[in-house]
Design an enzyme around this catalytic site. Structure first.
Site, PDB file in Angstrom:
ATOM      1  N   LYS A 189       9.348  -0.723  14.597  1.00  0.00           N
ATOM      2  CA  LYS A 189       9.898  -0.349  13.276  1.00  0.00           C
ATOM      3  C   LYS A 189      10.963   0.735  13.445  1.00  0.00           C
ATOM      4  O   LYS A 189      12.038   0.656  12.856  1.00  0.00           O
ATOM      5  CB  LYS A 189       8.791   0.230  12.390  1.00  0.00           C
ATOM      6  CG  LYS A 189       7.917  -0.754  11.674  1.00  0.00           C
ATOM      7  CD  LYS A 189       7.032   0.030  10.687  1.00  0.00           C
ATOM      8  CE  LYS A 189       5.832  -0.771  10.242  1.00  0.00           C
ATOM      9  NZ  LYS A 189       4.885  -0.004   9.430  1.00  0.00           N
ATOM     10  N   GLU A 236      -4.817  -6.701  14.760  1.00  0.00           N
ATOM     11  CA  GLU A 236      -4.321  -5.373  14.399  1.00  0.00           C
ATOM     12  C   GLU A 236      -5.478  -4.359  14.493  1.00  0.00           C
ATOM     13  O   GLU A 236      -5.252  -3.174  14.743  1.00  0.00           O
ATOM     14  CB  GLU A 236      -3.721  -5.384  12.982  1.00  0.00           C
ATOM     15  CG  GLU A 236      -2.675  -4.301  12.770  1.00  0.00           C
ATOM     16  CD  GLU A 236      -1.927  -4.407  11.440  1.00  0.00           C
ATOM     17  OE1 GLU A 236      -2.572  -4.308  10.383  1.00  0.00           O
ATOM     18  OE2 GLU A 236      -0.697  -4.578  11.450  1.00  0.00           O
ATOM     19  N   LYS A 296       0.841  -1.201   0.000  1.00  0.00           N
ATOM     20  CA  LYS A 296       0.000   0.000   0.000  1.00  0.00           C
ATOM     21  C   LYS A 296       0.878   1.254   0.000  1.00  0.00           C
ATOM     22  O   LYS A 296       0.698   2.151  -0.798  1.00  0.00           O
ATOM     23  CB  LYS A 296      -0.918  -0.026   1.224  1.00  0.00           C
ATOM     24  CG  LYS A 296      -1.811   1.170   1.345  1.00  0.00           C
ATOM     25  CD  LYS A 296      -2.756   1.042   2.524  1.00  0.00           C
ATOM     26  CE  LYS A 296      -3.430   2.377   2.803  1.00  0.00           C
ATOM     27  NZ  LYS A 296      -4.352   2.324   3.930  1.00  0.00           N
ATOM     28  N   GLU A 349      10.381  -4.648   4.738  1.00  0.00           N
ATOM     29  CA  GLU A 349      10.464  -6.050   4.293  1.00  0.00           C
ATOM     30  C   GLU A 349      10.189  -6.157   2.793  1.00  0.00           C
ATOM     31  O   GLU A 349      10.920  -6.812   2.041  1.00  0.00           O
ATOM     32  CB  GLU A 349       9.439  -6.911   5.051  1.00  0.00           C
ATOM     33  CG  GLU A 349       9.730  -7.100   6.523  1.00  0.00           C
ATOM     34  CD  GLU A 349       9.172  -5.992   7.407  1.00  0.00           C
ATOM     35  OE1 GLU A 349       8.829  -4.896   6.877  1.00  0.00           O
ATOM     36  OE2 GLU A 349       9.081  -6.206   8.631  1.00  0.00           O
ATOM     37  N   HIS A 353      -5.694 -33.493  17.418  1.00  0.00           N
ATOM     38  CA  HIS A 353      -4.624 -34.366  17.923  1.00  0.00           C
ATOM     39  C   HIS A 353      -3.484 -33.553  18.496  1.00  0.00           C
ATOM     40  O   HIS A 353      -2.365 -34.057  18.641  1.00  0.00           O
ATOM     41  CB  HIS A 353      -4.147 -35.279  16.792  1.00  0.00           C
ATOM     42  CG  HIS A 353      -5.241 -36.188  16.339  1.00  0.00           C
ATOM     43  ND1 HIS A 353      -5.497 -37.414  16.922  1.00  0.00           N
ATOM     44  CD2 HIS A 353      -6.206 -36.012  15.412  1.00  0.00           C
ATOM     45  CE1 HIS A 353      -6.551 -37.972  16.345  1.00  0.00           C
ATOM     46  NE2 HIS A 353      -7.005 -37.133  15.428  1.00  0.00           N
ATOM     47  N   GLY A 383      -4.826  -1.847   5.046  1.00  0.00           N
ATOM     48  CA  GLY A 383      -4.060  -3.004   4.565  1.00  0.00           C
ATOM     49  C   GLY A 383      -4.769  -4.331   4.829  1.00  0.00           C
ATOM     50  O   GLY A 383      -4.855  -5.195   3.962  1.00  0.00           O
ATOM     51  N   ARG A 384      -5.294  -4.489   6.038  1.00  0.00           N
ATOM     52  CA  ARG A 384      -5.916  -5.772   6.393  1.00  0.00           C
ATOM     53  C   ARG A 384      -7.321  -5.910   5.832  1.00  0.00           C
ATOM     54  O   ARG A 384      -7.994  -6.907   6.064  1.00  0.00           O
ATOM     55  CB  ARG A 384      -5.893  -5.960   7.910  1.00  0.00           C
ATOM     56  CG  ARG A 384      -6.480  -4.810   8.705  1.00  0.00           C
ATOM     57  CD  ARG A 384      -6.093  -4.901  10.164  1.00  0.00           C
ATOM     58  NE  ARG A 384      -6.568  -3.774  10.958  1.00  0.00           N
ATOM     59  CZ  ARG A 384      -5.921  -2.613  11.105  1.00  0.00           C
ATOM     60  NH1 ARG A 384      -4.760  -2.421  10.494  1.00  0.00           N
ATOM     61  NH2 ARG A 384      -6.412  -1.669  11.872  1.00  0.00           N
TER      62      ARG A 384
HETATM   63  O1  F6P Z   1       3.134  -2.632   9.773  1.00  0.00           O
HETATM   64  C1  F6P Z   1       1.805  -2.991   9.668  1.00  0.00           C
HETATM   65  C2  F6P Z   1       1.283  -2.734   8.282  1.00  0.00           C
HETATM   66  O2  F6P Z   1       1.162  -1.368   8.074  1.00  0.00           O
HETATM   67  C3  F6P Z   1      -0.031  -3.437   8.018  1.00  0.00           C
HETATM   68  O3  F6P Z   1      -1.116  -2.749   8.496  1.00  0.00           O
HETATM   69  C4  F6P Z   1       0.011  -3.582   6.541  1.00  0.00           C
HETATM   70  O4  F6P Z   1      -0.912  -4.531   6.092  1.00  0.00           O
HETATM   71  C5  F6P Z   1       1.433  -4.007   6.350  1.00  0.00           C
HETATM   72  O5  F6P Z   1       2.170  -3.250   7.301  1.00  0.00           O
HETATM   73  C6  F6P Z   1       2.004  -3.814   4.975  1.00  0.00           C
HETATM   74  O6  F6P Z   1       1.958  -2.488   4.565  1.00  0.00           O
HETATM   75  P1  F6P Z   1       2.175  -2.090   3.055  1.00  0.00           P
HETATM   76  O7  F6P Z   1       1.093  -2.721   2.249  1.00  0.00           O
HETATM   77  O8  F6P Z   1       2.119  -0.597   3.031  1.00  0.00           O
HETATM   78  O9  F6P Z   1       3.524  -2.604   2.627  1.00  0.00           O
END
Ligand code: F6P
Length: 542
Positions: free
Chosen positions: A507, A356, A210, A216, A387, A270-271
């Site tokens: 972060k 979240e 987003k 990452e 199990h 995002g979620r």
């Molecule tokens: O760090 C949490 C978050 O902002 C989530 O809410 C989001 O889904 C995820 O990181 C990834 O964010 P992006 O789509 O901006 O890379």
């Protein structure tokens, strides 16, 4: 120090629920069923293809009535209307929350600041469809002219969990000539293992972020580009990378042509984004028609949530039952138990959606809460969990409400498998509700010393969600059901279910530490003694 305290526990309906709980403390699900022959049919409700049986929750009609009064006192109706109206209900980020517009049918209208947003949603969908058709037909080729055989989605959080969950859930509907991989973790192993057997000439990377700033994803995207360039040269990037983002500038800076970017908007969290362009990998897998069917399932549940009276409004009921279990029965976790192998990533997806969203310690106006908010969600597909951890759910010392999810018809009919699977769903909810008394155990000739070990207290709350078959539409309805039940709970708890400030501190600290790990070896550290020592040991080993 936070001076203000939230008002929830002072509300008359909250106090009434506490008294009601205390008054009926000794009532067992066995009594509730014995006193009402129709309970199993009465406390169930159906919408958008989902039959939800909540009769095995520890509630009476009076409990449900009081919970609805609580919802009214907390302004749930007004909150729902505000969301659908495009109000800025994500107050801490000053944003509207309009994921419902992502699945609004073409031709309908949802306005934001006086502008209908549905046409722009439909325009992106049309571009996604066009691209999907080209990739699936082979019209879109890689740099060397070869067809795309593998799609690698690079993203994290909502830009990964939705896509991977939906891909796994709908794999039965997917084009098996295309393979799908998902890279999320900044741990290099994730990228290396996902790409080690791939041919760069046949691989398409979908960089999903987003913000297009997430550490990452940006790190994995750079590695993907280096991997692609090493195999095919600099000019290959255009045919092997597309982006999904709200940040066109960031996409261009990375080197992806914005003509190959699929956009969405800051009013999609995002979620809550798996049905936006973030679902591009899903559409590539299952095709545009199935993707549209999934959107219809979402929309059907949205409409049900928006219009159904609270007495038979599934997301409202599930949300309120969650509040009852957490705040009045003391539950700290919820187990989500899909009896369908295709839903193996559904609990992980729900973890982000629920935790979240509602893992918050202050209300919208910054007042401290003096009650529990979002519980921990966890789970595994049945029957595997049986199990492993079900022992604790049956005989442990804590209340763990469970959501069982099952389908009448299997996608892969194989001998007796489905009957066996479903027999286990029904058996588990029956066992959890009714248990087994000492008398029953003794009557089976069990030696006295063993009796306590074989007793099941029962009275363990469960909800069963039963649908006809796992289809794209059913998945859409199921996800929307949870989205709106999370919303319902957030409205009761008075929290902002759409921000995520809790991820920021770690972060920011990591950014500082990265500099220390990669900077001059002997540079002084100014953390606490534990963090200093850990960093010191790491630096000594590298
Ligand atoms: O760090 C949490 C978050 O902002 C989530 O809410 C989001 O889904 C995820 O990181 C990834 O964010 P992006 O789509 O901006 O890379």
């Amino acid at each position: 120090m936070n001076e203000k305290t939230a008002e929830l526990t002072a509300r008359p309906s909250w106090k009434a629920l506490q008294s009601h709980r205390d008054e009926h403390r000794g009532v067992h699900l066995r009594d509730l069923f014995a006193n009402d022959a129709h309970r199993g049919d009465r406390l169930a409700c159906e919408a958008a293809g989902l039959y939800v049986d909540y009769s095995k929750q520890r509630v009476m009609d009076e409990t449900l009535r009081l919970l609805r009064t609580l919802a009214a006192e907390c302004g749930l109706r007004e909150r729902i209307d505000a969301m659908f109206r495009g109000d800025r209900i994500n107050t801490s980020e000053r944003r509207p929350v309009l994921h419902v517009a992502l699945r609004a049918p073409a031709g309908s209208s949802l306005t934001l600041d006086g502008k209908n947003v549905v046409p722009q949603v439909q325009a992106v969908l049309a571009r996604m469809e066009e691209f999907t058709r080209r990739v699936r037909s082979g019209a879109w080729t890689g740099h060397t002219g070869k067809r795309i055989r593998t799609v690698v989605n690079v993203g994290i959080g909502g830009s990964d969990l939705g896509p991977v969950m939906a891909y796994e859930a709908l794999r039965w509907y997917s084009d098996r000539t295309l393979a799908f991989r998902f890279v999320s973790n900044v741990d290099g192993t994730d990228f290396v293992e996902a790409t080690r057997d791939l041919d760069a000439a046949e691989t398409l990377f979908v960089i999903s972020s987003k913000t297009f700033t997430t550490l990452e994803t940006m790190t994995n995207a750079q590695s993907a580009r280096a991997w692609c360039v090493a195999g095919l040269g600099d000019t290959a990037v255009a045919k092997h990378f597309v982006a999904v983002s709200t940040n066109a500038e960031g996409v261009a800076r990375f080197g992806i042509d914005t003509a190959n970017m699929f956009g969405f908007w800051d009013w999609v969290g995002g979620r809550y984004s798996m049905d936006s362009a973030i679902g591009l990998s899903t559409m590539l897998a299952i095709g545009p028609d199935h993707f549209r069917a999934m959107l219809r399932g979402f929309h059907e549940m949205d409409e049900h949530f928006r219009t159904a009276p609270f007495e038979r409004n599934l997301p409202v009921l599930m949300g309120l039952l969650g509040v009852w279990n957490v705040n009045f029965l003391g539950a700290r976790t919820v187990a989500v138990l899909p009896y369908d192998q295709y839903l193996k990533r559904f609990p992980a997806y729900l973890q982000q959606l629920t935790m979240e969203s509602n893992g918050k310690h202050v209300t919208l106006d910054g007042s401290a809460v003096d009650y529990q908010t979002g519980p921990v969600y966890w789970g595994e597909p049945g029957t595997n969990g049986q199990h492993s951890f079900y022992q604790l759910i049956h005989q442990g010392t804590q209340v763990i409400p469970c959501d069982f999810i099952a389908f009448r018809r299997p996608l892969n009919a194989l001998g007796r498998h489905h009957d066996l699977l479903m027999a286990n769903v029904f058996a588990q909810t029956e066992a959890l509700a009714f248990g087994k008394t000492a008398e029953q155990v003794k009557s089976e000739g069990t030696p006295e010393w063993l009796v306590p070990h074989r007793v099941f207290a029962g009275n363990r709350p469960t909800t069963t969600i039963l649908a006809d078959q796992l289809t794209p539409a059913t998945l859409g309805a199921l996800v929307a059901l949870y989205e709106h039940s999370v919303f319902t709970q957030g409205a009761i708890w008075g929290v902002d279910s759409f921000d995520q400030w809790g991820v920021e501190l770690g972060k920011a600290l990591a950014q500082r530490i990265i500099g220390e790990l990669e900077g001059p070896p002997g540079a002084p550290l100014a953390h606490d003694s534990s963090t200093n020592a850990l960093i010191g040991r790491y630096r000594a080993s590298s």
